[in-house]
Design a protein around this motif. Structure first.
Motif, PDB file in Angstrom:
ATOM      1  N   ALA A 488      -3.071   7.573   4.467  1.00 11.80           N
ATOM      2  CA  ALA A 488      -4.405   7.124   4.045  1.00 11.80           C
ATOM      3  C   ALA A 488      -5.353   7.034   5.243  1.00 11.80           C
ATOM      4  N   SER A 489      -4.861   7.378   6.397  1.00 15.55           N
ATOM      5  CA  SER A 489      -5.669   7.318   7.615  1.00 15.55           C
ATOM      6  C   SER A 489      -6.998   8.057   7.459  1.00 15.55           C
ATOM      7  N   GLU A 490      -6.952   9.170   6.708  1.00 18.19           N
ATOM      8  CA  GLU A 490      -8.183   9.963   6.542  1.00 18.19           C
ATOM      9  C   GLU A 490      -9.315   9.196   5.860  1.00 18.19           C
ATOM     10  N   LEU A 496      -9.632   1.753  12.626  1.00 22.41           N
ATOM     11  CA  LEU A 496      -8.384   1.657  11.870  1.00 22.41           C
ATOM     12  C   LEU A 496      -7.520   2.909  12.075  1.00 22.41           C
ATOM     13  N   LYS A 497      -8.181   4.047  12.152  1.00 25.13           N
ATOM     14  CA  LYS A 497      -7.459   5.314  12.410  1.00 25.13           C
ATOM     15  C   LYS A 497      -6.657   5.216  13.710  1.00 25.13           C
ATOM     16  N   ALA A 498      -7.326   4.698  14.743  1.00 25.32           N
ATOM     17  CA  ALA A 498      -6.664   4.585  16.044  1.00 25.32           C
ATOM     18  C   ALA A 498      -5.485   3.613  15.946  1.00 25.32           C
ATOM     19  N   ILE A 499      -5.656   2.557  15.181  1.00 25.97           N
ATOM     20  CA  ILE A 499      -4.580   1.560  15.035  1.00 25.97           C
ATOM     21  C   ILE A 499      -3.376   2.175  14.323  1.00 25.97           C
ATOM     22  N   ASN A 504       1.700   2.938  14.256  1.00 25.71           N
ATOM     23  CA  ASN A 504       2.450   3.487  13.130  1.00 25.71           C
ATOM     24  C   ASN A 504       2.554   2.497  11.961  1.00 25.71           C
ATOM     25  N   VAL A 505       1.423   1.937  11.588  1.00 23.47           N
ATOM     26  CA  VAL A 505       1.382   1.033  10.424  1.00 23.47           C
ATOM     27  C   VAL A 505       0.423   1.639   9.398  1.00 23.47           C
ATOM     28  N   PRO A 506       0.625   1.338   8.102  1.00 26.32           N
ATOM     29  CA  PRO A 506      -0.344   1.809   7.115  1.00 26.32           C
ATOM     30  C   PRO A 506      -1.584   0.903   7.135  1.00 26.32           C
ATOM     31  N   PRO A 507      -2.725   1.378   6.652  1.00 30.58           N
ATOM     32  CA  PRO A 507      -3.933   0.535   6.662  1.00 30.58           C
ATOM     33  C   PRO A 507      -3.878  -0.591   5.633  1.00 30.58           C
ATOM     34  N   VAL A 508      -3.017  -0.411   4.626  1.00 31.69           N
ATOM     35  CA  VAL A 508      -2.822  -1.472   3.634  1.00 31.69           C
ATOM     36  C   VAL A 508      -1.343  -1.859   3.682  1.00 31.69           C
ATOM     37  N   MET A 509      -1.074  -3.111   3.996  1.00 35.92           N
ATOM     38  CA  MET A 509       0.310  -3.547   4.163  1.00 35.92           C
ATOM     39  C   MET A 509       0.745  -4.370   2.955  1.00 35.92           C
ATOM     40  N   ALA A 510       1.724  -3.858   2.218  1.00 36.52           N
ATOM     41  CA  ALA A 510       2.242  -4.560   1.037  1.00 36.52           C
ATOM     42  C   ALA A 510       3.231  -5.619   1.525  1.00 36.52           C
ATOM     43  N   VAL A 511       2.856  -6.898   1.334  1.00 36.51           N
ATOM     44  CA  VAL A 511       3.684  -7.970   1.905  1.00 36.51           C
ATOM     45  C   VAL A 511       4.553  -8.674   0.857  1.00 36.51           C
ATOM     46  N   GLY A 512       4.752  -8.054  -0.323  1.00 35.10           N
ATOM     47  CA  GLY A 512       5.709  -8.626  -1.263  1.00 35.10           C
ATOM     48  C   GLY A 512       5.092  -9.100  -2.557  1.00 35.10           C
ATOM     49  N   GLY A 513       5.736 -10.111  -3.154  1.00 36.77           N
ATOM     50  CA  GLY A 513       5.249 -10.676  -4.420  1.00 36.77           C
ATOM     51  C   GLY A 513       4.139 -11.682  -4.147  1.00 36.77           C
TER      52      GLY A 513
END
Ligand code: NFS
Length: 624
Positions: A488-490, A496-499, A504-513
């Protein structure tokens, strides 16, 4: 339905809505249409049903209920009752997990405690004597403290609040006299204060609301999330694939649904037995696919990379594929419409919690205090689910092809580790590479085009270099939209692209329930501590684009209490200032719902007291 077909971001959803309609079956979309127009008193929270003299409805003609209750009292009472229903739900969830730890610690439940690090960490934080004790003994002692936090009746504070909350907030809450005792006590007090002839001061009820929100946050969210980590381990990031296309026509498709992942852990163990795998082959299936719904789904994705399929309002669409052989459900967010549709498509439903019975379903409950038949029941569930394959109606199958890459399984610790320490993340905020962090969470709502608010808002935020953390049903929308992957970097801004590239992390982090919103809160607290700035002055935001369940009231308020402003998709059940009444409207000022409550939560009241307020914006582009 037409609007949803036009605007919903997942092409698979469109295919399924059209298929289900062509099959002559209905979903929530049809029922939502036949409920229009919805009751305007209900929408504004100005209907009182807290005694049997009523219902009383507030209007210009009758500005008070029969007992004399004002609009403000009624509105705030409705809100707090929704909040404590959500608190009760998470409390019951916490209860099951914590009592499972006790059962395992006492050797009565055949599970292994996998969260060694969390046990030691919690024991240290709670000041327990660690030397010469087994892990089980320590876990048992922690569980006893968590039980106390759920149930304490005397005037002592919640231990998890003492351990985790920032000092600046503890001082504030103490000054406001809103420190809670326990989940059970605050639910009792909230219901007591709002029953006929009790409290008539809306500000005092609002105080109890804030107290209950803190009980919700620390007793039930922290309680459930940490206890689950003790039991099943702290998640580590992992790659997987999600979306409806993970189901396979020639496989047994089993969906798992609900919130408390204890029974399902055991069922997974049994499904992996060679004899159960062989049974599937004997019936002609090439294998067994497991797919996740709602928060049990996100829990399993976080720990094992098991693919998720969809969220609360997608559960009917999933059944509509005609390819689901069995859904194993535990507690909460299992809508009755799912069973109606399951009967149309020959899908077997198995319920595993006594709080969530469904007529016509196979019922094999898990009770941590009566665990004797756990293994046996889990085996029967696995076998029954596989056997359902042979009865499948093969004329009605259509599985959308969408499969989406995802990188999930984020915990507080694994996020910090991915950035090489909290200092690095703080630096990114300080130097402006990262403009802010938003937690985008909560349910779907039939009041907006399915999943469109979640996805539209988040795409804008990514463009503007805002890192997004997500849980629950929002995360399903974002996972399926491909936003929880580095690919989704594009869509992201340069920062955020540089990060993404560097860490090596996605821009949206799914942290569970949803209970794992505590992981986000812990990250906010850690950044605050690192930077020496109060949370209320940090660029953090809580976003609930499509609130639905009563549980969402407490989610937003948990963050608000910490000084993180909320942005919600529409006003109910917390009325905030609505557009000015149309000139000449016969309803006059009443159009706005409750002015005092709206002005407090959506205006200067909350801002001055807590450093945060609630914004409401139904249009996602504007919301972003
Ligand atoms: Ni959360 Fe999980 Fe979804 Fe809403 Fe329900 S699944 S606890 S309440 S509907 S986000």
């Amino acid at each position: 339905k037409n609007e949803v077909l036009q605007k919903t971001p997942n092409p698979a959803t469109k295919v399924l809505i059209e298929k289900i309609t062509a099959d002559g079956n209905e979903t929530y979309l049809d029922r939502f249409a036949s409920q229009q127009p919805q009751c305007s008193f209900g929408l504004k929270g100005t209907c009182c049903r807290m005694c049997q003299w009523g219902p009383c409805r507030i209007s210009e003609k009758s500005p008070r209920g029969i007992c004399g209750r004002s609009q403000d009292e009624i509105v705030i009472s409705n809100i707090i009752r929704a909040l404590v229903s959500g608190l009760a739900a998470h409390g019951r969830h916490a209860h099951e997990i914590i009592y499972t730890i006790k059962g395992v610690a006492e050797g009565k439940i055949n599970l292994k405690l996998k969260g060694t690090d969390r046990i030691i960490d919690m024991a240290e934080k709670l000041g327990l004597e660690i030397n010469n004790k087994t892990l089980e003994e320590l876990a048992g002692e922690i569980a006893d403290i968590l039980v106390e936090d759920l149930s304490r009746m005397n005037n002592q504070n919640i231990r998890l609040l003492e351990v985790f909350a920032p000092q600046e907030r503890k001082d504030l809450w103490s000054k406001l006299d809103i420190l809670p005792r326990s989940a059970a006590y605050e639910v009792m007090e909230a219901l007591h204060m709002t029953t006929l002839g009790s409290c008539t001061d809306w500000k005092a009820i609002a105080g109890q609301e804030k107290r209950s929100a803190l009980a919700y946050c620390y007793s039930t969210l922290f309680g459930s999330s940490l206890a689950t980590e003790i039991l099943f381990g702290v998640p580590e990031p992992k790659e997987t694939e999600v979306n409806y296309g993970i189901m396979k026509e020639d496989h047994v498709n089993i969906l798992v649904h609900g919130h408390s992942p204890v029974m399902i852990e055991k069922v997974l163990e049994k499904i992996n037995l060679p004899e159960i795998q062989q049974l599937a082959k004997d019936y002609g299936a090439k294998g067994i696919v497991i797919g996740g719904l709602c928060c049990t789904g996100t829990e399993l994705l976080a720990r094992y990379g098991i693919p998720t399929v969809t969220n609360i309002l997608g559960q009917e669409f999933a059944i509509g594929t005609g390819a689901v052989d069995c859904v194993v459900v535990d507690m909460q967010c299992v809508i009755p419409g799912m069973k109606i549709l399951a009967d149309c498509y020959g899908t077997k439903i198995i319920t595993t919690c006594n709080s969530n019975r469904i007529p016509g379903a196979v019922h094999l409950p898990f009770d941590p205090e009566k665990p004797e038949t756990l293994d046996e029941d889990a085996y029967i569930i696995a076998k029954t689910a596989v056997e359902a394959y042979k009865d499948r109606d093969r004329s009605k199958i259509k599985i959308p092809k969408e499969i989406t890459k995802a990188y999930g399984g984020w915990s507080f610790e694994s996020i910090v580790k991915a950035f090489g320490g909290i200092k690095n993340l703080a630096k990114l905020l300080k130097d402006g590479t990262l403009k802010g962090i938003a937690t985008v969470v909560g349910c779907n709502s039939p009041k907006v085009a399915y999943e469109s608010n979640h996805v539209t808002i988040v795409k804008k935020l990514l463009e503007w270099d805002v890192l997004v953390l997500t849980t629950g049903c929002s995360s399903h929308a974002l996972l399926n939209a491909g936003l929880c992957s580095q690919e989704a970097s594009e869509l992201c801004g340069n920062g955020l692209k540089a990060i993404i590239e560097q860490y090596n992390v996605p821009p949206v982090m799914a942290v569970g329930g949803c209970v794992d919103n505590t992981r986000t809160l812990r990250l906010f607290m850690a950044l605050t501590e690192e930077m020496g700035i109060a949370i209320k002055d940090m660029p953090f935001m809580f976003v609930g684009p499509e609130p639905g369940n009563e549980k969402t009231v407490g989610q937003g308020l948990s963050f608000l209490m910490h000084g993180v402003s909320n942005l919600v998709g529409f006003p109910a059940p917390i009325p905030v200032p609505m557009p000015k009444p149309v000139k000449g409207s016969t309803d006059g000022e009443m159009e706005r719902g409750s002015n005092n409550i709206a002005d407090y939560f959506g205006g200067n009241g909350a801002l001055e007291e807590l450093g945060a307020k609630i914004y409401t914006e139904p249009y996602p582009e504007l919301a972003a």
